[in-house]
Structures are given as structure tokens and as C-alpha cells.
Scaffold this motif. Sequence first.
Motif, PDB file in Angstrom:
ATOM      1  N   ARG A   1      13.030   2.934  -1.197  1.00 36.21           N
ATOM      2  CA  ARG A   1      13.230   2.315   0.120  1.00 36.21           C
ATOM      3  C   ARG A   1      13.131   3.368   1.214  1.00 36.21           C
ATOM      4  NH1 ARG A   1      18.684  -0.944   2.072  1.00 36.21           N
ATOM      5  NH2 ARG A   1      17.829  -1.654   4.045  1.00 36.21           N
ATOM      6  N   HIS A   2      13.761   4.503   0.983  1.00 38.86           N
ATOM      7  CA  HIS A   2      13.724   5.592   1.965  1.00 38.86           C
ATOM      8  C   HIS A   2      12.294   6.094   2.178  1.00 38.86           C
ATOM      9  CE1 HIS A   2      14.754   9.262   4.098  1.00 38.86           C
ATOM     10  NE2 HIS A   2      14.047   9.934   3.202  1.00 38.86           N
ATOM     11  N   LEU A   3      11.552   6.295   1.095  1.00 40.25           N
ATOM     12  CA  LEU A   3      10.179   6.799   1.207  1.00 40.25           C
ATOM     13  C   LEU A   3       9.253   5.794   1.887  1.00 40.25           C
ATOM     14  CD1 LEU A   3       9.914   8.475  -2.308  1.00 40.25           C
ATOM     15  CD2 LEU A   3       9.973   9.642  -0.088  1.00 40.25           C
TER      16      LEU A   3
ATOM     17  N   ARG B   1       0.829  -1.214   0.000  1.00 34.13           N
ATOM     18  CA  ARG B   1       0.000   0.000   0.000  1.00 34.13           C
ATOM     19  C   ARG B   1       0.859   1.258   0.000  1.00 34.13           C
ATOM     20  NH1 ARG B   1      -3.287  -0.306   4.827  1.00 34.13           N
ATOM     21  NH2 ARG B   1      -2.937  -2.497   5.114  1.00 34.13           N
ATOM     22  N   THR B   2       1.906   1.254   0.814  1.00 31.33           N
ATOM     23  CA  THR B   2       2.791   2.420   0.909  1.00 31.33           C
ATOM     24  C   THR B   2       3.507   2.664  -0.413  1.00 31.33           C
ATOM     25  OG1 THR B   2       3.127   1.937   3.257  1.00 31.33           O
ATOM     26  CG2 THR B   2       4.676   3.451   2.211  1.00 31.33           C
TER      27      THR B   2
ATOM     28  N   LEU C   1       1.946   6.437  -6.967  1.00 40.66           N
ATOM     29  CA  LEU C   1       0.779   7.185  -7.442  1.00 40.66           C
ATOM     30  C   LEU C   1       1.006   8.692  -7.323  1.00 40.66           C
ATOM     31  CD1 LEU C   1      -2.198   7.033  -8.421  1.00 40.66           C
ATOM     32  CD2 LEU C   1      -2.835   7.116  -6.014  1.00 40.66           C
ATOM     33  N   ARG C   2       1.601   9.107  -6.215  1.00 40.37           N
ATOM     34  CA  ARG C   2       1.845  10.541  -5.981  1.00 40.37           C
ATOM     35  C   ARG C   2       3.069  11.052  -6.728  1.00 40.37           C
ATOM     36  NH1 ARG C   2       1.211   9.076  -0.367  1.00 40.37           N
ATOM     37  NH2 ARG C   2       3.451   9.353  -0.245  1.00 40.37           N
TER      38      ARG C   2
ATOM     39  N   ARG D   1       6.452   8.656 -15.566  1.00 37.92           N
ATOM     40  CA  ARG D   1       5.605   8.571 -16.757  1.00 37.92           C
ATOM     41  C   ARG D   1       4.866   7.233 -16.837  1.00 37.92           C
ATOM     42  NH1 ARG D   1       7.895   5.796 -21.150  1.00 37.92           N
ATOM     43  NH2 ARG D   1      10.091   5.318 -20.829  1.00 37.92           N
ATOM     44  N   HIS D   2       5.232   6.283 -15.980  1.00 33.15           N
ATOM     45  CA  HIS D   2       4.562   4.985 -15.931  1.00 33.15           C
ATOM     46  C   HIS D   2       3.505   4.987 -14.827  1.00 33.15           C
ATOM     47  CE1 HIS D   2       7.427   2.973 -18.582  1.00 33.15           C
ATOM     48  NE2 HIS D   2       8.401   3.569 -17.914  1.00 33.15           N
TER      49      HIS D   2
END
Length: 139
Positions: free
Chosen positions: A87-89, A25-26, A32-33, A43-44
Motif C-alpha cells: 500500500r505504501h509503495l 500497473r503500479t 516485478l521489481r 520468489r513468486h
Amino acid sequence: MAQNRFQSGSGPTQRQLRVGELIRRTLSDVLLRADVHDPDLNRHSITVGEVRTSPDLKVATAYVLPLGGHDAEDALVALRRNQAELRHLVAKAMSLKYAPQLRFVLDETFDRMDDTRRLLNDERVRRDVESDDDETDED
């Protein structure tokens, strides 16, 4: 004698499933954002179908597929190139002891479903299934 709960074939634990779904989900939200600063990746439109974690939760394998399956290899290259930032996000949004190493693999679930549908619609298979149903009805 205590049974090893990580034996092969025993399946993932509830914790692995829970953490995998949270990562899925994360990661989906991050993609998505378009939080990653890479125009090739942004762009994907990428779907994260499933995330499987290792028993120690240090490695997470994400099964991904770009919308429509177009440019799948390009999307995979972009994801792998931005693995550290992703990974960081993901780690920033979660409260785990370790930030899991992310691995990306193309999700072939839809291809397998299409193959299964095609196989089940084959005339020989339908004939075999119908004959099995007839035998069951006679019992």
C-alpha cells in the motif's frame, strides 16, 4: 429527480476504471521489481489481472494469479502479509488523496474461460448452436 449514479448494476465510473488501472500497473511494477523485502513474496512471479476500486476509491481489490497458477494460496498469503508495505509503495507512486486499502483475491478468469471453452466444445451444445444457425439461415 437526480439519479443515483452508484446504484447497483450501474457499473464502475470512468474514474474508478482509470484509478483501478493505474493501481494495477503500479502494483505490477512493484511486484516485478521485487521492491518488497520479503523473500517468500519475491520468489513468486505474480500477475495482476485487474484492480477494482470502491466508489470512494478507498478500497482496491486486486485480482492476482502467480505464474502458471502454482502455489496460488502461498502467494496470496504473502501478498496479504505484505499488504501495508505494498500500500505504501503504491501510494508513493500515485497522487491520490487517500492511499487505498489493498485487498487480494485469486483471479479465476482463466479457469472460467477454460470452463466456457469446454462447455462450448461439448457435442450437445455444438449441436444446439448449429441447429439455431440453420433456423436463422432459413429466415
